[in-house]
Enzyme design. Structure first.
Site, short mmCIF file in Angstrom:
data_model
loop_
_atom_site.label_atom_id
_atom_site.label_comp_id
_atom_site.label_asym_id
_atom_site.label_seq_id
_atom_site.Cartn_x
_atom_site.Cartn_y
_atom_site.Cartn_z
N TYR A 181 -17.37 -30.76 -14.18
CA TYR A 181 -16.33 -31.25 -13.27
C TYR A 181 -14.98 -30.59 -13.59
CZ TYR A 181 -12.87 -34.39 -11.20
OH TYR A 181 -11.78 -34.90 -10.52
N GLU A 191 -18.11 -45.62 -8.06
CA GLU A 191 -16.94 -45.05 -7.38
C GLU A 191 -17.07 -45.38 -5.90
OE1 GLU A 191 -15.45 -41.15 -8.53
OE2 GLU A 191 -15.37 -40.61 -6.40
N ARG A 251 -4.65 -39.85 -3.30
CA ARG A 251 -5.45 -41.08 -3.36
C ARG A 251 -5.90 -41.55 -1.99
NH1 ARG A 251 -7.40 -41.32 -8.40
NH2 ARG A 251 -5.74 -41.25 -9.96
N ARG A 288 -10.84 -25.00 -8.13
CA ARG A 288 -10.18 -25.60 -6.96
C ARG A 288 -8.67 -25.41 -7.04
NH1 ARG A 288 -10.96 -31.97 -5.60
NH2 ARG A 288 -10.51 -32.12 -7.83
N TYR A 316 -2.72 -36.05 -13.91
CA TYR A 316 -3.48 -36.48 -15.08
C TYR A 316 -3.13 -35.60 -16.27
CZ TYR A 316 -7.03 -39.35 -12.54
OH TYR A 316 -7.70 -40.30 -11.81
C1 3EB Z 1 -10.53 -40.45 -10.25
O1 3EB Z 1 -9.83 -41.34 -9.76
C2 3EB Z 1 -12.01 -40.53 -10.00
O2 3EB Z 1 -11.77 -34.46 -8.06
O3 3EB Z 1 -11.67 -34.58 -5.88
C3 3EB Z 1 -12.02 -39.36 -7.23
C4 3EB Z 1 -11.72 -38.73 -6.03
C5 3EB Z 1 -12.26 -38.59 -8.36
C6 3EB Z 1 -11.65 -37.33 -5.96
C7 3EB Z 1 -11.78 -35.12 -7.00
C8 3EB Z 1 -12.19 -37.20 -8.28
C9 3EB Z 1 -11.89 -36.57 -7.09
O4 3EB Z 1 -10.08 -39.54 -10.95
C10 3EB Z 1 -12.61 -39.24 -9.66
#
Ligand code: 3EB
Length: 333
Positions: free
Chosen positions: A142, A321, A215, A149, A202
């Site tokens: 990932y 999720e 989000r 990306r 992050y």
């Molecule tokens: C998170 O909140 C959970 O890498 O496109 C959620 C939605 C998550 C999209 C992405 C990853 C992605 O980090 C993981």
């Protein structure tokens, strides 16, 4: 002219008004070549059918084509596309794994198509890959995907924070890197979650490059307001909470979605969105957790349409999720 979404049990014949969509299930029928239909090969849980077809369509006829391996269809100012890449065709160069290279190439091609179509905005992206939590080339897959990306966003001068699409990134048992996307002429309105650090901020403990997604996003095809809630999990701030408690993860995830919907409603142009009108996709890491998950979500989602899929999730401790969407009509403004 509105962009409509519906699901049906069996693989139906394709008609001219469809833009494309997804097929979900452990055993999938062949989709007709050239159509942007994303094959999400994963067991459906608690469903009485083997496969589900989800379709985006619009009454007006669609243009279509294939560009650098992307099957796409376009109606008016909205385009849906799917690209599947076999990582083994992307030999890693020094310090660059095949998955990283394939991820960068996929987004590269998507951005070139959007430039050629003069559709500037990526609205929503669905990312699937095999073995998402496996470590190869010294890095979790990932995290390799996140590097590729982000590099493509930056190379195309799109920026990797703020105005980025809603998305999900999910692990399947096998298959290609598969990316489906909706794009359009009108800018999406991104939203962040007050309970969470933006994913694009992050810290480095989650990987050398942050994930590139917002989000949630509101998008506005003519006469319409569509809400996309990105994949949402049991993360508060930037930390995973309730690591070994699947019911706790469900409650936290729904608290996150509720907070996000509140934030969206402060910026929505249509009627407020409610949790019981959303169409949900729930990714369940362990099939055995499905009854607990369903029972924990039941009082929170009411009579909403909920689809459960067994799949992997991008952090090894995450057991569930949830993503969601809804569409409202928009009066002339
Ligand atoms: C998170 O909140 C959970 O890498 O496109 C959620 C939605 C998550 C999209 C992405 C990853 C992605 O980090 C993981």
């Amino acid at each position: 002219m509105t962009l409509q979404f519906h699901s049906s049990a069996a693989a139906r014949r394709h008609t001219g008004s469809e833009l494309g969509g997804a097929l979900l299930g452990a055993q999938l029928p062949e989709s007709p070549p050239g159509w942007p239909v994303q094959a999400i090969c994963a067991p459906l849980l608690g469903a009485d059918m083997a496969a589900v077809q989800e379709t985006w369509h619009r009454a007006s006829p669609a243009l279509h084509g294939t560009s650098e391996g992307i099957a796409w269809r376009r109606s008016g100012d909205t385009l849906f596309g799917v690209i599947n890449l076999d990582e083994s065709e992307f030999a890693g160069t020094a310090g660059r794994s095949p998955l990283q290279a394939a991820s960068e190439a996929a987004y590269d091609r998507i951005f070139r198509l959007l430039d050629a179509q003069r559709l500037p905005y990526l609205w929503r992206v669905w990312n699937y890959m095999a073995d998402i939590n496996a470590e190869t080339h010294g890095l979790e897959r990932y995290r390799q995907f996140n590097i590729g990306r982000q590099d493509a966003f930056l190379a195309h001068r799109r920026g990797a924070t703020g105005n980025v699409p809603a998305a999900c990134a999910i692990g399947l048992a096998g298959g290609p890197l598969s990316i489906a996307f909706l794009a359009g002429q009108a800018a999406p309105v991104p939203f962040e979650n007050p309970r969470q650090v933006s994913a694009y901020h992050y810290p480095a403990e989650y990987g050398p490059r942050a994930p590139t997604f917002s989000r949630a996003a509101l998008v506005h095809p003519p006469g319409q307001e569509i809400l996309f809630i990105s994949g949402t999990a049991s993360i508060v701030g930037h930390r995973t909470v309730h690591p070994d408690d699947v019911a706790g993860q469900c409650r936290e995830t729904m608290a996150n979605i509720a907070a996000l919907v509140d934030a969206v409603n402060r910026g929505a142009r249509s009627q407020p969105f409610t949790l019981d009108e959303l169409v949900y996709r729930v990714y369940v890491r362990h099939a055995a957790d499905f009854p607990r998950i369903r029972d924990t979500l039941a009082p929170r989602v009411g009579a909403a349409e909920v689809r459960y899929l067994q799949s992997d999730i991008c952090r090894a401790e995450l057991l569930v999720e949830i993503e969601a969407m809804a569409s409202h009509p928009l009066g002339q403004d």
